[in-house]
Design a protein around this motif. Structure first.
Motif, PDB file in Angstrom:
ATOM      1  N   UNK A 264     106.547  30.463  85.578  1.00 58.41           N
ATOM      2  CA  UNK A 264     105.437  29.390  85.651  1.00 58.41           C
ATOM      3  C   UNK A 264     104.018  30.020  85.864  1.00 58.41           C
ATOM      4  N   UNK A 265     103.550  31.576  86.188  1.00 61.59           N
ATOM      5  CA  UNK A 265     102.584  31.728  85.695  1.00 61.59           C
ATOM      6  C   UNK A 265     102.476  33.058  85.214  1.00 61.59           C
ATOM      7  N   UNK A 266     103.129  34.258  85.396  1.00 54.39           N
ATOM      8  CA  UNK A 266     103.371  35.104  84.740  1.00 54.39           C
ATOM      9  C   UNK A 266     104.550  35.325  83.543  1.00 54.39           C
TER      10      UNK A 266
ATOM     11  N   UNK B 188     102.409  46.254  74.067  1.00 57.27           N
ATOM     12  CA  UNK B 188     101.154  45.440  74.575  1.00 57.27           C
ATOM     13  C   UNK B 188     101.031  44.379  73.272  1.00 57.27           C
ATOM     14  N   UNK B 189     100.612  44.672  71.854  1.00 57.48           N
ATOM     15  CA  UNK B 189     100.868  43.697  71.397  1.00 57.48           C
ATOM     16  C   UNK B 189     101.961  43.163  71.193  1.00 57.48           C
ATOM     17  N   UNK B 190     103.316  43.825  71.320  1.00 58.28           N
ATOM     18  CA  UNK B 190     104.373  42.277  71.179  1.00 58.28           C
ATOM     19  C   UNK B 190     105.002  41.502  72.184  1.00 58.28           C
TER      20      UNK B 190
ATOM     21  N   UNK C  67     105.068  37.342  72.212  1.00 55.70           N
ATOM     22  CA  UNK C  67     106.342  36.710  73.040  1.00 55.70           C
ATOM     23  C   UNK C  67     105.204  35.851  74.144  1.00 55.70           C
ATOM     24  N   UNK C  68     104.175  35.984  74.613  1.00 57.59           N
ATOM     25  CA  UNK C  68     103.540  34.881  74.981  1.00 57.59           C
ATOM     26  C   UNK C  68     103.165  33.740  74.845  1.00 57.59           C
ATOM     27  N   UNK C  69     102.508  34.250  73.256  1.00 56.78           N
ATOM     28  CA  UNK C  69     101.828  33.063  72.032  1.00 56.78           C
ATOM     29  C   UNK C  69     103.035  32.313  72.183  1.00 56.78           C
ATOM     30  N   UNK C  70     104.359  32.866  71.919  1.00 57.25           N
ATOM     31  CA  UNK C  70     105.436  31.871  71.883  1.00 57.25           C
ATOM     32  C   UNK C  70     106.607  31.191  72.532  1.00 57.25           C
ATOM     33  N   UNK C  71     105.773  31.618  73.820  1.00 56.49           N
ATOM     34  CA  UNK C  71     106.956  31.567  75.318  1.00 56.49           C
ATOM     35  C   UNK C  71     106.355  29.799  75.389  1.00 56.49           C
TER      36      UNK C  71
ATOM     37  N   UNK D 271     112.771  34.992  75.052  1.00 55.76           N
ATOM     38  CA  UNK D 271     113.688  33.620  75.074  1.00 55.76           C
ATOM     39  C   UNK D 271     114.487  33.137  73.863  1.00 55.76           C
ATOM     40  N   UNK D 272     113.640  33.462  72.662  1.00 52.62           N
ATOM     41  CA  UNK D 272     113.742  32.902  71.457  1.00 52.62           C
ATOM     42  C   UNK D 272     115.063  33.695  71.482  1.00 52.62           C
TER      43      UNK D 272
END
Length: 434
Positions: A399-401, A19-21, A25-29, A4-5
């Motif tokens: 929205x939730x994945x 997985x860490x990456x 990405x989830x943290x920045x979503x 997204x960024x």
């Protein structure tokens, strides 16, 4: 993959293969907070929102409110006092905002199959008046079977030489070089192929249909709520879709029907029930259709399911569909990348198009033992689904994945395939629903 960024088409960032990456990405979503709008069992990764969306927070409470207060206390007064009578149009306006329909063009009612019968019949009657020599309904060979069945039933009712003809997806994508003859009255297409996830260009395809003298009907079941849709901008004639998939309306929640303003009053629909009457409570012995989109209603609505569906629709009032689409593509890019990198030593093939413009919001892969593989995956709490022949479908509901969900899913697939964990009797027993 595209994140997204990065912005769609903004270069080729480095592959995300750990997985860490994905967690970063989830943290920045920017859509991360919306995950709290849905209730999923702990330890579950849900990748079947393309069949049944997750339960929105507040859905059970809304159902209880309707049962205990509006029905239990208000009783029949709630048709007026709680706004029950206006729900089809009220929810229709919310759906119209999601699919680019415009005000006064959409109602929520009945099922997708029933709504398709209504609009296809109306379209054929319009063409019978304008171009009586046209008597063919054209639809995809890989359309969802119920759509084909309803069209077959319709031509039996119409008689007089009407027929259904099937066309391959490749022919549709190429702009109908052969199939769109001067016999074709109506073309019924599913915007996203339910099995492969292939997306068709609505504007270009509709233009080709119109150039061939036919009317265009779109089934939006696998695109509404998952990607940007612009029915009015694409010049579509009619559309149908459901609310229980990406719109998270609940099992069997009502569908919707959209008709362009230009065609709404050209002909009444064939199921002329009292809710579509111009003055339903005058109790007249003859039918006069309502003006506008309300004429596509038929009988008394399912108020409980409709009220619960509104909870899911309201979530979309807080999101930008461009953001939803960007995340959907990023998730599916990651999924495809990981399958290529981690499952290439198995007889697995990605059948979903890799081009963004031709991809919906799912990734479908094939494996000779696809049913058993999916069964083994589900026992781990990772829920996708299976479609014949050999197709494992993974619906990616932005929205939730999350990105880590995608990583964990492909890693579980790798273990199941590497260790042949699918090859046990329990994973080969099929229930009534697969």
């Amino acid at each position: 993959m595209t994140t997204p960024s990065d912005g769609l088409g903004a270069g080729s960032p480095a592959p995300v293969l750990d997985r860490a990456a994905c967690v970063r990405l989830d943290d920045a979503d920017p859509l991360r907070s919306l995950r709290d709008e849905f209730l999923l069992p702990p330890g579950t990764i849900y990748l079947d929102g393309n069949s049944l969306g997750a339960r929105p927070t507040g859905a059970a409470e809304r159902a209880q409110e309707v049962i205990a207060e509006e029905w239990g206390t208000g009783l029949i007064r709630s048709w007026n006092d709680a706004g029950w009578f206006d729900l089809p149009a009220k929810l229709g306006e919310k759906v119209a905002g999601i699919v680019g329909g415009g005000a006064g063009t959409t109602v929520v009612t009945d099922t997708t199959s029933i709504n398709l019968f209504k609009v296809a019949s109306a379209a054929c009657r319009i063409q019978a008046a304008d171009a009586p020599e046209r008597s063919v309904i054209l639809t995809q060979r890989e359309n969802f079977p119920s759509d084909i069945y309803m069209l077959e039933g319709l031509v039996e009712q119409l008689g007089d030489g009407y027929e259904v003809r099937l066309v391959d997806d490749a022919e549709v994508a190429a702009g109908f070089p052969n199939a769109l003859t001067d016999e074709v009255a109506v073309v019924v297409l599913t915007h996203v192929n339910y099995r492969t996830g292939r997306l068709f260009d609505m504007a270009e395809t509709t233009a080709a249909i119109h150039a061939g003298g036919a009317l265009a009907i779109w089934d939006l079941c696998h695109s509404a709520g998952a990607l940007e849709v612009d029915l009015a901008g694409a010049g579509a004639d009619m559309a149908v879709g459901c609310t229980y998939k990406f719109l998270n309306g609940g099992p069997g929640s009502p569908a919707f029907v959209w008709v362009s303003e230009a065609l709404q009053t050209r002909f009444s629909q064939p199921l002329s029930g009292w809710w579509g009457h111009r003055q339903p409570f005058e109790m007249e012995p003859s039918y006069t259709p309502a003006d506008g989109i309300r004429r596509y209603l038929t009988g008394t609505q399912g108020i409980l399911s409709m009220s619960v569906a509104e909870v899911g629709l309201d979530v979309f009032g807080r999101v930008d569909m461009a953001d939803v689409r960007a995340k959907s593509l990023a998730l599916s890019d990651l999924f495809i990348e990981l399958v290529d990198a981690r499952l290439s030593h198995h007889p697995v093939e990605v059948v979903t198009p890799r081009e963004h413009a031709a991809r919906g919001s799912q990734v479908s892969i094939t494996h000779p033992e696809g049913f058993a593989v999916m069964s083994a995956l589900i026992t781990r709490g990772i829920i996708g689904d299976y479609r014949e022949p050999e197709v494992l479908r993974f619906g990616l509901t932005p929205l939730y994945v999350g990105y880590a969900d995608v990583w964990d899913t492909v890693e579980a697939l790798r273990e199941i395939l590497d260790d042949r964990l699918w090859d046990v009797p329990q994973h080969k027993v099929r229930g009534a629903v697969t």
